[in-house]
Design a protein around this motif. Structure first.
Motif, PDB file in Angstrom:
ATOM      1  N   VAL A   1     -52.441 -11.917 -14.799  1.00 39.01           N
ATOM      2  CA  VAL A   1     -52.764 -13.002 -13.870  1.00 39.01           C
ATOM      3  C   VAL A   1     -53.907 -12.567 -12.969  1.00 39.01           C
ATOM      4  O   VAL A   1     -54.097 -11.386 -12.713  1.00 39.01           O
ATOM      5  CB  VAL A   1     -51.546 -13.416 -13.010  1.00 39.01           C
ATOM      6  CG1 VAL A   1     -50.420 -13.946 -13.891  1.00 39.01           C
ATOM      7  CG2 VAL A   1     -51.042 -12.266 -12.149  1.00 39.01           C
ATOM      8  N   ASP A   2     -54.642 -13.548 -12.510  1.00 41.22           N
ATOM      9  CA  ASP A   2     -55.767 -13.270 -11.622  1.00 41.22           C
ATOM     10  C   ASP A   2     -55.678 -14.240 -10.457  1.00 41.22           C
ATOM     11  O   ASP A   2     -55.866 -15.441 -10.635  1.00 41.22           O
ATOM     12  CB  ASP A   2     -57.087 -13.435 -12.378  1.00 41.22           C
ATOM     13  CG  ASP A   2     -58.274 -12.988 -11.550  1.00 41.22           C
ATOM     14  OD1 ASP A   2     -58.084 -12.155 -10.636  1.00 41.22           O
ATOM     15  OD2 ASP A   2     -59.396 -13.478 -11.801  1.00 41.22           O
ATOM     16  N   VAL A   3     -55.336 -13.717  -9.278  1.00 38.83           N
ATOM     17  CA  VAL A   3     -55.255 -14.563  -8.091  1.00 38.83           C
ATOM     18  C   VAL A   3     -56.159 -13.979  -7.006  1.00 38.83           C
ATOM     19  O   VAL A   3     -56.366 -12.764  -6.949  1.00 38.83           O
ATOM     20  CB  VAL A   3     -53.802 -14.686  -7.566  1.00 38.83           C
ATOM     21  CG1 VAL A   3     -52.885 -15.286  -8.615  1.00 38.83           C
ATOM     22  CG2 VAL A   3     -53.263 -13.352  -7.098  1.00 38.83           C
TER      23      VAL A   3
ATOM     24  N   LYS B   1     -49.068 -14.326  -7.335  1.00 40.82           N
ATOM     25  CA  LYS B   1     -49.075 -13.703  -8.661  1.00 40.82           C
ATOM     26  C   LYS B   1     -47.891 -14.191  -9.493  1.00 40.82           C
ATOM     27  O   LYS B   1     -48.036 -14.546 -10.663  1.00 40.82           O
ATOM     28  CB  LYS B   1     -49.028 -12.170  -8.531  1.00 40.82           C
ATOM     29  CG  LYS B   1     -50.292 -11.544  -7.992  1.00 40.82           C
ATOM     30  CD  LYS B   1     -50.105 -10.038  -7.827  1.00 40.82           C
ATOM     31  CE  LYS B   1     -51.316  -9.373  -7.218  1.00 40.82           C
ATOM     32  NZ  LYS B   1     -51.098  -7.923  -7.027  1.00 40.82           N
ATOM     33  N   ALA B   2     -46.711 -14.202  -8.872  1.00 43.36           N
ATOM     34  CA  ALA B   2     -45.510 -14.640  -9.593  1.00 43.36           C
ATOM     35  C   ALA B   2     -45.623 -16.107  -9.992  1.00 43.36           C
ATOM     36  O   ALA B   2     -45.290 -16.482 -11.122  1.00 43.36           O
ATOM     37  CB  ALA B   2     -44.265 -14.401  -8.741  1.00 43.36           C
TER      38      ALA B   2
ATOM     39  N   VAL C   1     -40.308 -14.608 -13.368  1.00 40.95           N
ATOM     40  CA  VAL C   1     -41.542 -13.834 -13.238  1.00 40.95           C
ATOM     41  C   VAL C   1     -41.506 -13.028 -11.951  1.00 40.95           C
ATOM     42  O   VAL C   1     -41.226 -13.555 -10.873  1.00 40.95           O
ATOM     43  CB  VAL C   1     -42.781 -14.750 -13.263  1.00 40.95           C
ATOM     44  CG1 VAL C   1     -44.054 -13.922 -13.122  1.00 40.95           C
ATOM     45  CG2 VAL C   1     -42.818 -15.577 -14.546  1.00 40.95           C
ATOM     46  N   LEU C   2     -41.796 -11.746 -12.095  1.00 41.96           N
ATOM     47  CA  LEU C   2     -41.838 -10.820 -10.977  1.00 41.96           C
ATOM     48  C   LEU C   2     -43.301 -10.609 -10.591  1.00 41.96           C
ATOM     49  O   LEU C   2     -44.126 -10.266 -11.441  1.00 41.96           O
ATOM     50  CB  LEU C   2     -41.212  -9.489 -11.403  1.00 41.96           C
ATOM     51  CG  LEU C   2     -40.785  -8.508 -10.331  1.00 41.96           C
ATOM     52  CD1 LEU C   2     -39.609  -9.060  -9.543  1.00 41.96           C
ATOM     53  CD2 LEU C   2     -40.411  -7.178 -10.968  1.00 41.96           C
TER      54      LEU C   2
ATOM     55  N   LEU D   1     -39.570 -12.906  -7.045  1.00 42.41           N
ATOM     56  CA  LEU D   1     -39.013 -13.290  -8.334  1.00 42.41           C
ATOM     57  C   LEU D   1     -38.949 -14.811  -8.341  1.00 42.41           C
ATOM     58  O   LEU D   1     -38.271 -15.409  -7.505  1.00 42.41           O
ATOM     59  CB  LEU D   1     -37.620 -12.692  -8.527  1.00 42.41           C
ATOM     60  CG  LEU D   1     -36.979 -12.928  -9.896  1.00 42.41           C
ATOM     61  CD1 LEU D   1     -37.750 -12.190 -10.991  1.00 42.41           C
ATOM     62  CD2 LEU D   1     -35.521 -12.489  -9.891  1.00 42.41           C
ATOM     63  N   VAL D   2     -39.700 -15.434  -9.247  1.00 39.98           N
ATOM     64  CA  VAL D   2     -39.741 -16.899  -9.293  1.00 39.98           C
ATOM     65  C   VAL D   2     -39.331 -17.396 -10.666  1.00 39.98           C
ATOM     66  O   VAL D   2     -39.564 -16.755 -11.683  1.00 39.98           O
ATOM     67  CB  VAL D   2     -41.137 -17.452  -8.914  1.00 39.98           C
ATOM     68  CG1 VAL D   2     -41.580 -16.947  -7.560  1.00 39.98           C
ATOM     69  CG2 VAL D   2     -42.177 -17.100  -9.956  1.00 39.98           C
ATOM     70  N   GLY D   3     -38.688 -18.536 -10.655  1.00 35.94           N
ATOM     71  CA  GLY D   3     -38.255 -19.182 -11.895  1.00 35.94           C
ATOM     72  C   GLY D   3     -38.040 -20.658 -11.634  1.00 35.94           C
ATOM     73  O   GLY D   3     -38.259 -21.145 -10.521  1.00 35.94           O
TER      74      GLY D   3
END
Length: 194
Positions: free
Chosen positions: A30-32, A53-54, A69-70, A112-114
């Protein structure tokens, strides 16, 4: 069904640390933007970048409803200034001169996202550098190790010889605080592999 874990980071150190937890995961590139907003505290900045990022990683996995996603970010902070990664040898040496003989904070945020929500853990460690003379700084910069590292040092490498005292998380200073990450993953339903 067990959720699928992804690490939104190309950092080999984060990958290595997450492997210690023992969970299966895949890596996402990822690129943020990593630009501190005016008036944003260092802690809020680090947390926002990790969350971004997550979220970017999750957006790239729109087809995977069970994905978790971490995202993580780690920064060195001295006198409310966030030290990013040095652009060149002169910048690395300047950072090391500023850190010499002083205690700085290392802030590591993990998100941590979901599909079912988002959770965060933040770890703040205090690192005191020894007094560094110019030959020590020049020798360390010449190793190339400071490049790509927040604050121009790697505690897991030769940079350990610059650190007089650490109060906090060694893995957090490396880039992924394992205690906090493990707690986050367990809350997300992810346990270490057998």
């Amino acid at each position: 069904m067990t959720p699928v874990l992804y690490l939104a980071s190309q950092s080999p150190r984060r990958r290595q640390l997450l492997e210690q937890f023992g969970a299966d995961f895949a890596v996402l590139d990822v690129d943020v933007p990593e630009q501190r907003a005016q008036g944003e505290s260092p802690r809020d900045y680090v947390s926002r970048v990790a969350r971004d990022k997550a979220r970017a990683g999750l957006a790239a996995l729109a087809h995977a409803s069970d994905a978790l996603v971490l995202g993580a970010d780690t920064e060195v902070v001295l006198d409310d200034e966030v030290f990013g990664k040095p652009q060149d040898a002169a910048a690395a040496a300047a950072m090391l001169r500023r850190l010499s003989g002083r205690t700085h904070a290392v802030i590591s945020a993990v998100w941590l996202v979901g599909a079912t929500g988002e959770q965060c853990e933040v770890c703040v460690s205090q690192v005191r550098f020894a007094m560094l003379d110019e030959p020590t700084i020049a020798t360390y910069v010449a190793t190339g190790e400071p490049f790509g590292k927040a604050g121009a040092y790697a505690i897991q490498g030769r940079g350990a010889t610059l650190v007089e005292h650490l109060d906090g998380s060694y893995s957090g200073v490396m880039g992924l605080p394992l205690f906090e990450t493990a707690r986050l993953l367990r809350r997300g339903g992810i346990s270490p592999a057998d």
